[in-house]
Motif scaffolding. Structure first.
Motif, PDB file in Angstrom:
ATOM      1  N   ARG A 134     138.772   8.689  83.114  1.00  0.00           N
ATOM      2  CA  ARG A 134     137.698   9.675  83.224  1.00  0.00           C
ATOM      3  C   ARG A 134     137.922  10.789  82.214  1.00  0.00           C
ATOM      4  N   VAL A 135     136.837  11.217  81.570  1.00  0.00           N
ATOM      5  CA  VAL A 135     136.898  12.268  80.552  1.00  0.00           C
ATOM      6  C   VAL A 135     135.779  13.272  80.820  1.00  0.00           C
ATOM      7  N   PRO A 136     135.879  14.471  80.270  1.00  0.00           N
ATOM      8  CA  PRO A 136     134.807  15.456  80.460  1.00  0.00           C
ATOM      9  C   PRO A 136     133.501  14.993  79.828  1.00  0.00           C
ATOM     10  N   CYS A 137     132.397  15.273  80.498  1.00  0.00           N
ATOM     11  CA  CYS A 137     131.082  15.044  79.912  1.00  0.00           C
ATOM     12  C   CYS A 137     130.712  16.250  79.053  1.00  0.00           C
ATOM     13  N   ASP A 138     130.175  15.991  77.883  1.00  0.00           N
ATOM     14  CA  ASP A 138     129.796  17.059  76.961  1.00  0.00           C
ATOM     15  C   ASP A 138     128.318  16.918  76.622  1.00  0.00           C
ATOM     16  N   TYR A 139     127.521  17.855  77.086  1.00  0.00           N
ATOM     17  CA  TYR A 139     126.076  17.805  76.849  1.00  0.00           C
ATOM     18  C   TYR A 139     125.637  18.807  75.780  1.00  0.00           C
ATOM     19  N   LYS A 140     126.569  19.160  74.896  1.00  0.00           N
ATOM     20  CA  LYS A 140     126.250  19.963  73.708  1.00  0.00           C
ATOM     21  C   LYS A 140     125.511  21.257  74.064  1.00  0.00           C
ATOM     22  N   GLY A 141     126.069  21.990  75.007  1.00  0.00           N
ATOM     23  CA  GLY A 141     125.511  23.294  75.339  1.00  0.00           C
ATOM     24  C   GLY A 141     124.369  23.295  76.322  1.00  0.00           C
ATOM     25  N   LYS A 142     123.963  22.130  76.825  1.00  0.00           N
ATOM     26  CA  LYS A 142     122.854  22.082  77.787  1.00  0.00           C
ATOM     27  C   LYS A 142     123.279  22.689  79.125  1.00  0.00           C
ATOM     28  N   ASN A 143     122.368  23.407  79.737  1.00  0.00           N
ATOM     29  CA  ASN A 143     122.614  23.945  81.065  1.00  0.00           C
ATOM     30  C   ASN A 143     122.413  22.876  82.133  1.00  0.00           C
ATOM     31  N   LEU A 144     123.064  23.070  83.265  1.00  0.00           N
ATOM     32  CA  LEU A 144     122.798  22.233  84.429  1.00  0.00           C
ATOM     33  C   LEU A 144     121.307  22.316  84.745  1.00  0.00           C
ATOM     34  N   ALA A 145     120.701  21.177  85.056  1.00  0.00           N
ATOM     35  CA  ALA A 145     119.257  21.141  85.307  1.00  0.00           C
ATOM     36  C   ALA A 145     118.970  20.476  86.650  1.00  0.00           C
ATOM     37  N   VAL A 146     117.880  20.900  87.260  1.00  0.00           N
ATOM     38  CA  VAL A 146     117.434  20.356  88.542  1.00  0.00           C
ATOM     39  C   VAL A 146     116.047  19.755  88.347  1.00  0.00           C
ATOM     40  N   ARG A 147     115.882  18.516  88.751  1.00  0.00           N
ATOM     41  CA  ARG A 147     114.566  17.866  88.703  1.00  0.00           C
ATOM     42  C   ARG A 147     114.031  17.712  90.113  1.00  0.00           C
ATOM     43  N   VAL A 148     112.828  18.172  90.347  1.00  0.00           N
ATOM     44  CA  VAL A 148     112.186  17.998  91.643  1.00  0.00           C
ATOM     45  C   VAL A 148     111.721  16.552  91.746  1.00  0.00           C
ATOM     46  N   ASP A 149     112.249  15.851  92.733  1.00  0.00           N
ATOM     47  CA  ASP A 149     111.941  14.429  92.881  1.00  0.00           C
ATOM     48  C   ASP A 149     110.491  14.218  93.305  1.00  0.00           C
ATOM     49  N   GLU A 150     109.950  13.067  92.898  1.00  0.00           N
ATOM     50  CA  GLU A 150     108.557  12.746  93.195  1.00  0.00           C
ATOM     51  C   GLU A 150     108.288  12.636  94.695  1.00  0.00           C
ATOM     52  N   SER A 151     109.330  12.420  95.479  1.00  0.00           N
ATOM     53  CA  SER A 151     109.142  12.277  96.927  1.00  0.00           C
ATOM     54  C   SER A 151     108.972  13.615  97.638  1.00  0.00           C
ATOM     55  N   SER A 152     109.185  14.723  96.941  1.00  0.00           N
ATOM     56  CA  SER A 152     109.059  16.046  97.557  1.00  0.00           C
ATOM     57  C   SER A 152     107.642  16.295  98.050  1.00  0.00           C
ATOM     58  N   GLN A 153     107.526  17.013  99.168  1.00  0.00           N
ATOM     59  CA  GLN A 153     106.227  17.338  99.761  1.00  0.00           C
ATOM     60  C   GLN A 153     106.221  18.812 100.134  1.00  0.00           C
ATOM     61  N   LYS A 154     105.811  19.633  99.192  1.00  0.00           N
ATOM     62  CA  LYS A 154     105.775  21.072  99.416  1.00  0.00           C
ATOM     63  C   LYS A 154     104.746  21.413 100.500  1.00  0.00           C
ATOM     64  N   PRO A 155     105.038  22.282 101.468  1.00  0.00           N
ATOM     65  CA  PRO A 155     106.255  23.087 101.617  1.00  0.00           C
ATOM     66  C   PRO A 155     107.230  22.526 102.645  1.00  0.00           C
TER      67      PRO A 155
END
Length: 261
Positions: A134-155
Motif C-alpha cells: 500500500r502506498v499514499p494516493c496522490d491526487y495532485k492537490g485535489k481536495n476531498l470531494a463529496v458526491r450526492v448519490d442519485e438515490s438521495s431523496q431530499k429532504p
C-alpha cells in the motif's frame, strides 16, 4: 459519534495496519475496463477516470467492508525480463471474490507493470506473480470531494460517496450537521464508499470525517460542503485535503525483499 465508536474504529484500523507492508501474491486482469464500472465501491462510471484507468478489485481483507475503497497499491510482477522494478500503482474500486489472487486489475494497469516494449508479453501471463504494498494516493492537490448519490431523496434521505481521499488513509466515520450547528448526525456506511442517513439536516451542510492512517486517527472538519439546494449527482468540494501517511514499522510482516523508492 461517541468516543466508544471512535476508539473502536481506531482499533480496527490498527489490527489491519500490516496492509501497508510488502506482500507476495498473484494478480489477474479484467479484459474490459467496463467490468470495474459496476464495482462494489459505488463509484459507477466515474471510476474509469480515476488514476488513469489503473483500477483494481481487492480481496475482502483489503476491501475491508468498504473502508479500503480508494486505497492505492504499488504492484510489480517478478520476471525481470519483462517486468519493471517500479511496477504500477492501482486504486481500489471493487471487491475481488476470487481467492486465487489478491487483486484483479484493469488491463491498462496490468500492462503498466512491464518494461518498455514488453506490455504484450506481460499481458500474455494472464495471472502474474507479484509483490505489492500500500502506498499514499496522490491526487495532485485535489481536495476531498463529496458526491450526492442519485438515490438521495431530499429532504428525507441523503447518500454520498467520497472522492480524492489522499494519503495512506481510511475514512471510518462520517457525521453531518447544518452549517453553524453543533447538532451532529452520524452517517452509516451503506456499501463501499457510499455513506447515508435518513436524518438529514436542513439548509447548507457541513461534514466531519474520522480518518485513520495506520495506528493514528483524527477528525477532519469540512465546514461548508453542500449548499441548501444540493442536487443529486453533483460533486461538491469539501475544501480540505487528506495526506496522512502511515508511520508504523512493518518488520513483523515485511520480508525486507522490496523497498519502494
Amino acid at each position: 459519534m461517541s468516543l466508544f465508536f471512535l476508539v473502536f474504529f481506531l482499533f480496527v484500523s490498527s489490527v489491519t495496519a500490516c496492509d501497508r507492508c510488502v506482500h507476495q501474491s498473484k494478480v489477474a486482469y479484467f479484459s474490459s475496463a467496463s467490468a470495474l464500472l459496476s464495482g462494489a465501491c459505488g463509484y459507477g462510471n466515474l471510476a474509469i477516470g480515476f488514476n488513469g484507468g489503473r483500477l483494481a478489485a481487492a480481496v475482502p481483507k483489503l476491501y475491508n467492508n468498504g473502508a479500503g475503497c480508494g486505497a492505492c497499491y504499488q504492484i510489480r510482477c517478478k520476471d525481470p525480463k519483462i517486468c519493471s522494478k517500479h511496477g504500477t500503482t492501482v486504486m481500489v474500486t471493487d471487491l475481488n471474490t476470487n481467492n486465487q489472487t489478491d487483486f484483479v486489475i484493469s488491463s491498462r494497469a496490468f500492462m503498466a507493470m512491464a518494461i518498455e516494449g514488453k506490455a504484450k508479453d506481460v499481458l500474455k501471463l494472464g495471472i502474474a506473480d507479484v509483490e505489492y504494498k500500500r502506498v499514499p494516493c496522490d491526487y495532485k492537490g485535489k481536495n476531498l470531494a463529496v458526491r450526492v448519490d442519485e438515490s438521495s431523496q431530499k429532504p428525507y434521505y441523503l447518500a454520498i460517496s467520497i472522492f480524492y481521499q489522499g494519503g495512506q488513509t481510511e475514512i471510518v466515520g462520517v457525521d453531518v450537521a447544518q452549517v453553524g450547528s453543533s447538532n451532529w448526525n452520524f452517517l452509516t456506511r451503506n456499501h463501499g464508499a457510499i455513506w447515508d442517513t435518513s436524518r438529514v439536516p436542513s439548509g447548507a451542510l457541513q461534514f466531519r470525517f474520522v480518518v485513520t492512517a495506520g495506528y493514528d486517527g483524527k477528525w477532519i472538519w469540512a465546514k461548508s460542503v453542500l449548499p441548501p439546494d444540493w442536487k443529486n449527482g453533483v460533486i461538491y468540494d469539501t475544501g480540505v485535503q487528506i495526506s496522512d501517511i502511515a508511520q508504523e514499522g512493518c518488520s513483523p510482516c515485511d520480508d525486507g525483499s522490496w523497498r519502494l523508492n
